[in-house]
Design an enzyme around this catalytic site. Structure first.
Site, PDB file in Angstrom:
ATOM      1  N   HIS A   1       1.028  -1.219   0.046  1.00 28.47           N
ATOM      2  CA  HIS A   1       0.135  -0.023   0.034  1.00 28.47           C
ATOM      3  C   HIS A   1       1.010   1.350  -0.025  1.00 28.47           C
ATOM      4  O   HIS A   1       1.756   1.502   0.917  1.00 28.47           O
ATOM      5  CB  HIS A   1      -0.853   0.029   1.314  1.00 28.47           C
ATOM      6  CG  HIS A   1      -2.195  -0.843   1.025  1.00 28.47           C
ATOM      7  ND1 HIS A   1      -3.164  -0.913   2.108  1.00 28.47           N
ATOM      8  CD2 HIS A   1      -2.190  -1.866   0.180  1.00 28.47           C
ATOM      9  CE1 HIS A   1      -3.979  -1.852   1.508  1.00 28.47           C
ATOM     10  NE2 HIS A   1      -3.438  -2.463   0.653  1.00 28.47           N
TER      11      HIS A   1
ATOM     12  N   TYR B   1      -8.563   4.799   8.535  1.00 30.50           N
ATOM     13  CA  TYR B   1      -8.612   5.280   9.888  1.00 30.50           C
ATOM     14  C   TYR B   1      -9.588   6.464  10.034  1.00 30.50           C
ATOM     15  O   TYR B   1      -9.572   7.583   9.654  1.00 30.50           O
ATOM     16  CB  TYR B   1      -7.250   5.924  10.249  1.00 30.50           C
ATOM     17  CG  TYR B   1      -6.327   4.782  10.394  1.00 30.50           C
ATOM     18  CD1 TYR B   1      -5.295   4.562   9.222  1.00 30.50           C
ATOM     19  CD2 TYR B   1      -5.983   4.183  11.627  1.00 30.50           C
ATOM     20  CE1 TYR B   1      -4.325   3.494   9.530  1.00 30.50           C
ATOM     21  CE2 TYR B   1      -4.628   3.412  11.830  1.00 30.50           C
ATOM     22  CZ  TYR B   1      -4.026   2.832  10.718  1.00 30.50           C
ATOM     23  OH  TYR B   1      -3.083   1.856  10.839  1.00 30.50           O
TER      24      TYR B   1
ATOM     25  N   PRO C   1      -2.591  -0.335  19.214  1.00 36.05           N
ATOM     26  CA  PRO C   1      -2.257  -0.772  18.116  1.00 36.05           C
ATOM     27  C   PRO C   1      -2.512   0.392  17.070  1.00 36.05           C
ATOM     28  O   PRO C   1      -2.202  -0.007  15.590  1.00 36.05           O
ATOM     29  CB  PRO C   1      -3.199  -2.027  17.824  1.00 36.05           C
ATOM     30  CG  PRO C   1      -4.251  -1.582  18.740  1.00 36.05           C
ATOM     31  CD  PRO C   1      -3.762  -0.861  19.909  1.00 36.05           C
TER      32      PRO C   1
ATOM     33  N   LYS D   1       2.480  -0.596  14.980  1.00 38.01           N
ATOM     34  CA  LYS D   1       3.686  -0.756  15.256  1.00 38.01           C
ATOM     35  C   LYS D   1       4.403  -1.978  16.084  1.00 38.01           C
ATOM     36  O   LYS D   1       5.540  -2.348  15.912  1.00 38.01           O
ATOM     37  CB  LYS D   1       4.357   0.553  16.038  1.00 38.01           C
ATOM     38  CG  LYS D   1       4.252   1.769  15.193  1.00 38.01           C
ATOM     39  CD  LYS D   1       5.321   1.625  14.076  1.00 38.01           C
ATOM     40  CE  LYS D   1       5.104   2.788  13.201  1.00 38.01           C
ATOM     41  NZ  LYS D   1       5.316   2.464  11.742  1.00 38.01           N
TER      42      LYS D   1
ATOM     43  N   TYR E   1       4.804   6.235  10.095  1.00 34.20           N
ATOM     44  CA  TYR E   1       3.886   5.057   9.686  1.00 34.20           C
ATOM     45  C   TYR E   1       4.599   4.073   8.832  1.00 34.20           C
ATOM     46  O   TYR E   1       4.666   2.869   9.105  1.00 34.20           O
ATOM     47  CB  TYR E   1       2.743   5.528   9.037  1.00 34.20           C
ATOM     48  CG  TYR E   1       1.648   4.448   8.892  1.00 34.20           C
ATOM     49  CD1 TYR E   1       0.576   4.363   9.976  1.00 34.20           C
ATOM     50  CD2 TYR E   1       1.461   3.888   7.832  1.00 34.20           C
ATOM     51  CE1 TYR E   1      -0.253   3.345   9.934  1.00 34.20           C
ATOM     52  CE2 TYR E   1       0.552   2.741   7.696  1.00 34.20           C
ATOM     53  CZ  TYR E   1      -0.415   2.415   8.896  1.00 34.20           C
ATOM     54  OH  TYR E   1      -1.392   1.767   8.838  1.00 34.20           O
TER      55      TYR E   1
END
Ligand code: FAD
Ligand code: DHB
Length: 427
Positions: A106, A235, A327, A331, A419
């Site tokens: 992604h 998200y 979460p 990570k 990220y």
């Protein structure tokens, strides 16, 4: 920050599950079978298995001891997002063949709030870096297969693991399995037994400092046999709480809902889960959530936790045994992979030259990244979840910050580089 004087006294602030008697080797009625290895590894999660695999590539022998069955660890549904560095480690170590074939690469994620979706475009903000969506249990399967193909020694379904001599040069691990009791003597012990394991507790009281934070919510996670409704992760922050749309394959979706930390899963029949996901995700005009049968569901509490240092004598802690993150930033697994990469380098140097410099610096090298990831995970969590104590003003601040993160290149680059995972400096 808090200093806990002892993990073993009645005022210990950690959850009860972490309060255990000091694990020691207990004399058994039967003489234990004693054997030797170079590194005894407790735990066959991602940290323990990857460590065993990387050590093997450096010619270092290990034995992995796991409390659960092989079937159990291979089916345990957890993480799904691999950083670029984790993918690189798996691929360069020869355990990434299926990951390269089946993993979903992604190049962005969506933050959804205020009735609109905002893409964080990795290809623009952090060129050449991406994440790969690939289930943790698939990583575990690949690593077990790699270890067994190379003649690796993984003992499943062991019990009563105890550590001894960790402050000397001959540490040992005792345990029971179906053949009886056994002791493995080693040069080093790696505590890769997760947050509820026994290794951290084997360190004498007063040595460790603990830093922790609980969150007033948990995640209800489900796996669904339905085509993902989005090509990239979403998200979503809404007044009803946070929701995450992820996936595992073109046929399987993964979702999370912010719920109470002690939420009873029985109160969430499938219909209620789909309705709540739709209410939190269908906030963009024209966007529809596809539904299907739920394959798996469970609730996870959210917590931040760090142990300092991550080493005592010949015992080295790695992964969730040493630190936990909520979460939201995806990570935990990636940090576990980083720790064992550092530990492998340090052990390889010691075996090659007797030099202890990297072993001595293990904790420091790991904790630098651990704290960066702690901050990022806390930040993502507070940015996206709703808090009961928030009033309308707090919510406006949160919306304003979300807006800034999505409209400023500087702010979105900061999110993107954390990220996908910051570059890995080991030394
Ligand atoms: P674990 O996976 O916990 O492995 C420890 C092993 O030790 C287990 O197999 C356990 O059975 C064994 N063990 C325990 N005690 C003993 C004992 N006494 N003797 C022998 N064996 C023992 N991380 C990410 O990077 N990306 C994500 O997207 C992400 N999403 C997540 C979503 C959820 C819902 C959850 C719960 C976690 C998520 N994480 C994520 C975190 C990630 O799953 C963990 O950080 C990761 O599993 C840590 O690996 P580990 O090997 O350190 O510990
Ligand atoms: C997944 C888990 C996470 O914690 C996250 O932030 C993103 C995705 C997942 O399981 O797919």
């Amino acid at each position: 920050m808090r200093t806990l004087p002892s993990r073993h006294n009645a005022t210990c602030a950690l959850p009860c599950a972490t309060r255990r008697p000091y694990p020691r080797i207990v004399a058994s009625p039967q003489t234990p079978v004693t054997s030797r290895t170079q590194v005894a590894i407790v735990g066959a999660g991602p940290a323990g298995l990857l460590l065993s695999h990387l050590l093997h590539l450096r010619g270092i022998e290990s034995v992995v001891l796991e409390a659960r069955s092989r079937e159990y660890v291979e089916q345990r549904v957890r993480a799904g997002v691999l950083e670029q560095g984790t993918v690189d480690t798996l691929v360069s170590s020869g355990a990434g063949e299926r990951l390269l074939r089946e993993g979903l690469v992604h190049h962005g994620i969506e933050l959804r709030f205020g009735g609109a979706g905002h893409r964080i475009a990795f290809e623009k903000l952090v060129p050449g870096r991406a994440i790969t969506v690939y289930g943790q249990q698939e990583v575990v399967k690949d690593l077990i297969a790699a270890r067994l193909a190379a003649g690796g020694d993984i003992r499943f379904e062991v019990s009563d693991v105890g550590l001894d001599g960790i402050d000397g040069e001959r540490p040992a691990v005792s345990f029971w399995n179906k053949s009886g009791s056994a002791i493995i003597e080693a040069d080093f012990i790696a505590g890769c037994d997760g947050f509820h394991g026994v290794c951290r507790d084997a360190i004498p009281p007063g040595v460790l400092r603990f830093f922790d934070k609980d969150y007033p919510f948990g995640w209800l996670g489900v796996l669904a046999a339905v085509e993902p409704s989005s090509e990239e992760l979403i998200y979503a922050s809404s007044d009803r709480g946070f929701a995450l749309h992820s996936m595992r394959s073109p046929q399987v979706s993964r979702f999370y809902l912010q719920v109470a930390p002690d939420e009873d899963i029985a109160a969430w029949p499938d219909r209620r889960i789909w309705d709540e996901l739709a209410a939190r995700l269908e906030t963009v005009p024209g966007w529809k959530l596809s539904t299907g049968p739920l394959i798996e569901k469970g609730v996870t509490a959210m917590r931040s936790f760090v142990t300092e240092p991550m080493q005592f004598g010949r015992l080295f802690l790695a992964g969730d045994a040493a630190h936990i993150v909520p979460p939201t930033g995806a990570k935990g697994l990636n940090l576990a992979a980083f720790d064992v990469t550092v530990l492998t380098e340090a052990l390889a140097e010691w075996y090659a030259s007797g030099d202890t410099a990297l072993l001595d610096g293990y904790s420091r090298a790991c904790l630098r990244r651990v704290w960066r990831v702690q901050h990022f995970s806390w930040w993502m969590t507070t940015l996206l979840h709703t808090f009961e104590h928030y009033d309308a003003y707090d919510r406006r601040l949160q919306e304003s910050y979300l807006d800034y993160v999505c409209s400023s290149d500087a702010a979105s680059t900061s999110l993107a580089e954390n990220y996908v995972g910051l570059e890995r400096a080991i030394r």
